[in-house]
Design a protein around this motif. Structure first.
Motif, PDB file in Angstrom:
ATOM      1  N   HIS A   1       7.654 -27.625  -3.622  1.00 40.42           N
ATOM      2  CA  HIS A   1       7.411 -27.669  -2.181  1.00 40.42           C
ATOM      3  C   HIS A   1       8.622 -27.202  -1.371  1.00 40.42           C
ATOM      4  O   HIS A   1       8.471 -26.763  -0.226  1.00 40.42           O
ATOM      5  N   LEU A   2       9.822 -27.313  -1.940  1.00 38.07           N
ATOM      6  CA  LEU A   2      10.976 -26.735  -1.267  1.00 38.07           C
ATOM      7  C   LEU A   2      11.005 -25.221  -1.456  1.00 38.07           C
ATOM      8  O   LEU A   2      11.421 -24.484  -0.552  1.00 38.07           O
ATOM      9  N   ALA A   3      10.540 -24.768  -2.623  1.00 38.79           N
ATOM     10  CA  ALA A   3      10.461 -23.323  -2.859  1.00 38.79           C
ATOM     11  C   ALA A   3       9.379 -22.677  -1.994  1.00 38.79           C
ATOM     12  O   ALA A   3       9.521 -21.538  -1.540  1.00 38.79           O
ATOM     13  N   ASP A   4       8.299 -23.410  -1.761  1.00 37.57           N
ATOM     14  CA  ASP A   4       7.210 -22.933  -0.904  1.00 37.57           C
ATOM     15  C   ASP A   4       6.782 -24.090  -0.010  1.00 37.57           C
ATOM     16  O   ASP A   4       5.941 -24.909  -0.388  1.00 37.57           O
ATOM     17  N   PRO A   5       7.370 -24.201   1.188  1.00 38.70           N
ATOM     18  CA  PRO A   5       7.117 -25.385   2.035  1.00 38.70           C
ATOM     19  C   PRO A   5       5.848 -25.307   2.877  1.00 38.70           C
ATOM     20  O   PRO A   5       5.681 -26.112   3.802  1.00 38.70           O
ATOM     21  N   SER A   6       4.928 -24.406   2.570  1.00 39.41           N
ATOM     22  CA  SER A   6       3.751 -24.218   3.425  1.00 39.41           C
ATOM     23  C   SER A   6       2.916 -25.493   3.542  1.00 39.41           C
ATOM     24  O   SER A   6       2.416 -25.823   4.628  1.00 39.41           O
ATOM     25  N   ARG A   7       2.761 -26.241   2.438  1.00 44.38           N
ATOM     26  CA  ARG A   7       1.962 -27.468   2.502  1.00 44.38           C
ATOM     27  C   ARG A   7       2.686 -28.554   3.303  1.00 44.38           C
ATOM     28  O   ARG A   7       2.051 -29.349   4.009  1.00 44.38           O
TER      29      ARG A   7
ATOM     30  N   ASP B   1      10.957 -26.685  13.391  1.00 45.29           N
ATOM     31  CA  ASP B   1      11.055 -25.263  13.093  1.00 45.29           C
ATOM     32  C   ASP B   1      12.503 -24.771  13.151  1.00 45.29           C
ATOM     33  O   ASP B   1      13.256 -25.222  14.027  1.00 45.29           O
ATOM     34  N   PRO B   2      12.924 -23.852  12.236  1.00 47.95           N
ATOM     35  CA  PRO B   2      12.152 -23.256  11.138  1.00 47.95           C
ATOM     36  C   PRO B   2      12.292 -24.070   9.848  1.00 47.95           C
ATOM     37  O   PRO B   2      13.285 -24.771   9.651  1.00 47.95           O
ATOM     38  N   VAL B   3      11.296 -23.956   8.989  1.00 44.10           N
ATOM     39  CA  VAL B   3      11.364 -24.542   7.647  1.00 44.10           C
ATOM     40  C   VAL B   3      11.518 -23.378   6.669  1.00 44.10           C
ATOM     41  O   VAL B   3      10.581 -22.634   6.421  1.00 44.10           O
ATOM     42  N   VAL B   4      12.719 -23.223   6.154  1.00 49.78           N
ATOM     43  CA  VAL B   4      13.078 -22.063   5.342  1.00 49.78           C
ATOM     44  C   VAL B   4      12.936 -22.405   3.856  1.00 49.78           C
ATOM     45  O   VAL B   4      13.446 -23.445   3.410  1.00 49.78           O
ATOM     46  N   PRO B   5      12.266 -21.577   3.059  1.00 51.87           N
ATOM     47  CA  PRO B   5      12.169 -21.837   1.615  1.00 51.87           C
ATOM     48  C   PRO B   5      13.544 -21.868   0.949  1.00 51.87           C
ATOM     49  O   PRO B   5      14.469 -21.165   1.368  1.00 51.87           O
ATOM     50  N   VAL B   6      13.671 -22.678  -0.105  1.00 49.32           N
ATOM     51  CA  VAL B   6      14.884 -22.723  -0.918  1.00 49.32           C
ATOM     52  C   VAL B   6      14.647 -21.843  -2.148  1.00 49.32           C
ATOM     53  O   VAL B   6      13.666 -22.044  -2.867  1.00 49.32           O
ATOM     54  N   PRO B   7      15.501 -20.864  -2.403  1.00 49.25           N
ATOM     55  CA  PRO B   7      15.325 -20.031  -3.601  1.00 49.25           C
ATOM     56  C   PRO B   7      15.270 -20.887  -4.870  1.00 49.25           C
ATOM     57  O   PRO B   7      16.053 -21.840  -5.020  1.00 49.25           O
ATOM     58  N   GLU B   8      14.351 -20.567  -5.762  1.00 46.35           N
ATOM     59  CA  GLU B   8      14.149 -21.392  -6.957  1.00 46.35           C
ATOM     60  C   GLU B   8      15.417 -21.535  -7.784  1.00 46.35           C
ATOM     61  O   GLU B   8      15.675 -22.585  -8.373  1.00 46.35           O
ATOM     62  N   GLU B   9      16.222 -20.471  -7.840  1.00 53.56           N
ATOM     63  CA  GLU B   9      17.445 -20.532  -8.653  1.00 53.56           C
ATOM     64  C   GLU B   9      18.493 -21.463  -8.054  1.00 53.56           C
ATOM     65  O   GLU B   9      19.477 -21.816  -8.723  1.00 53.56           O
TER      66      GLU B   9
END
Length: 317
Positions: free
Chosen positions: A102-108, A126-134
């Protein structure tokens, strides 16, 4: 921006006020000092400028940050993680295994928060920025994180408030960083000679039995102090656990009465507000006391979680 507010209890633990919901004393961002400078929680994106200003006042640069830990992924704790990470090139983000995706893809997360906060979402989160998986590091039950210099954090799965929640014990301060599992510390009543504590029962993963069990496991380690996501530190852990457990029983009793009467979440909210206005009024909290704004906001969300849990239990019966 409002003036930067910093707190220091010793043991290499500082706190920056993130002014979550544009309120002072709402969500705290902790700075754990040592060889690996660590931040605990970020608050939502509007809190990030306060984090940057606070670190600067403390004499740190953003490149000093090695870890950003979020106890769970609700936006008031982790919503600013992706944005802050952009300015912390040497840091990772430490998260519960259920929160990683959910941090990698915070859309939900965004969708759920918009359902609760409506038109206020953009201003508050706002904004909710994704965290890169690595850049994501997962810590599970029994894991630890060595911060160097003899400082270690021990992680514990701590459901109750949310299923994607961990808490961790700091070996130097001998304190639990509890997130929301051990409730909310309402420091606003300290002018009246006491501190007020309530559970945090927001939807949609609230579980009162799991919450009590998590607090019991924290108590079993005989901590010296607790550090709350909302807000600050207590050096009376056992008193806090007893108080939050007792208030949790009140929440559930009031919720059952309202649901049985067909009143729904708004009925639970009204009953909770009436109950705590009477209880705090008896302790000197007048109509204009500063506790009421955050408390009534919290009780609205808590009522939603209590109703959700009771309806889930009814389906299982």
């Amino acid at each position: 921006m409002k003036p930067t507010r910093l707190f220091d209890w010793g043991y290499g633990v500082r706190m920056i006020d993130g002014y979550d919901l544009d309120m002072p004393g709402r969500t705290g961002i902790y700075v754990i000092e040592g060889e690996a400078l660590t931040l605990v929680e970020t608050g939502p994106a509007p809190s990030v400028p306060y984090i940057k200003a606070g670190l600067e006042e403390l004499g740190y640069s953003l490149s000093d940050v090695r870890h950003i830990i979020v106890t769970h992924i609700h936006l008031d704790h982790a919503g600013g993680a992706g944005l802050l990470l952009k300015s912390c090139p040497r840091s990772d983000v430490v998260v519960h295994p259920r929160g990683q995706r959910h941090l990698a893809d915070p859309s939900r997360l965004v969708k759920g928060a918009k359902m609760v906060y409506g038109e206020a979402f953009n201003r508050l989160f706002d904004p909710v920025v994704p965290v890169p998986e690595e850049k994501l590091t997962v810590k599970s039950e029994g894991d630890s994180l060595d911060l160097g210099g003899g400082r270690r954090l021990d992680f514990m799965d701590s459901p109750g408030h949310a299923a994607h929640h961990f808490s961790f014990f700091d070996s130097v301060s001998r304190g639990w960083f509890t997130g929301d599992t051990a409730g909310v510390r309402y420091h606003h009543t300290q002018d009246l000679g006491f501190t007020f504590y309530l559970p945090s029962t927001s939807p949609n993963q609230f579980d009162p039995d799991a919450m009590k069990q998590s607090m019991k496991r924290m108590a079993d380690r005989s901590p010296d102090r607790l550090f709350f996501g909302h807000f600050g530190m207590s050096d009376e852990p056992r008193k806090v656990f007893r108080k939050v457990s007792a208030e949790l029983d009140h929440f559930m009793a009031i919720g059952r009465e309202a649901v049985a009467a067909g009143e729904g979440a708004d009925g639970i909210r009204k009953r909770l507000v009436e109950h705590y206005r009477a209880a705090l009024g008896n302790r000197g909290c007048g109509e204009d006391h500063p506790i009421w704004e955050p408390l009534e906001l919290d009780l609205k969300v808590c009522a939603m979680g209590v109703e959700w849990y009771l309806l889930q239990q009814k389906k299982k019966a």
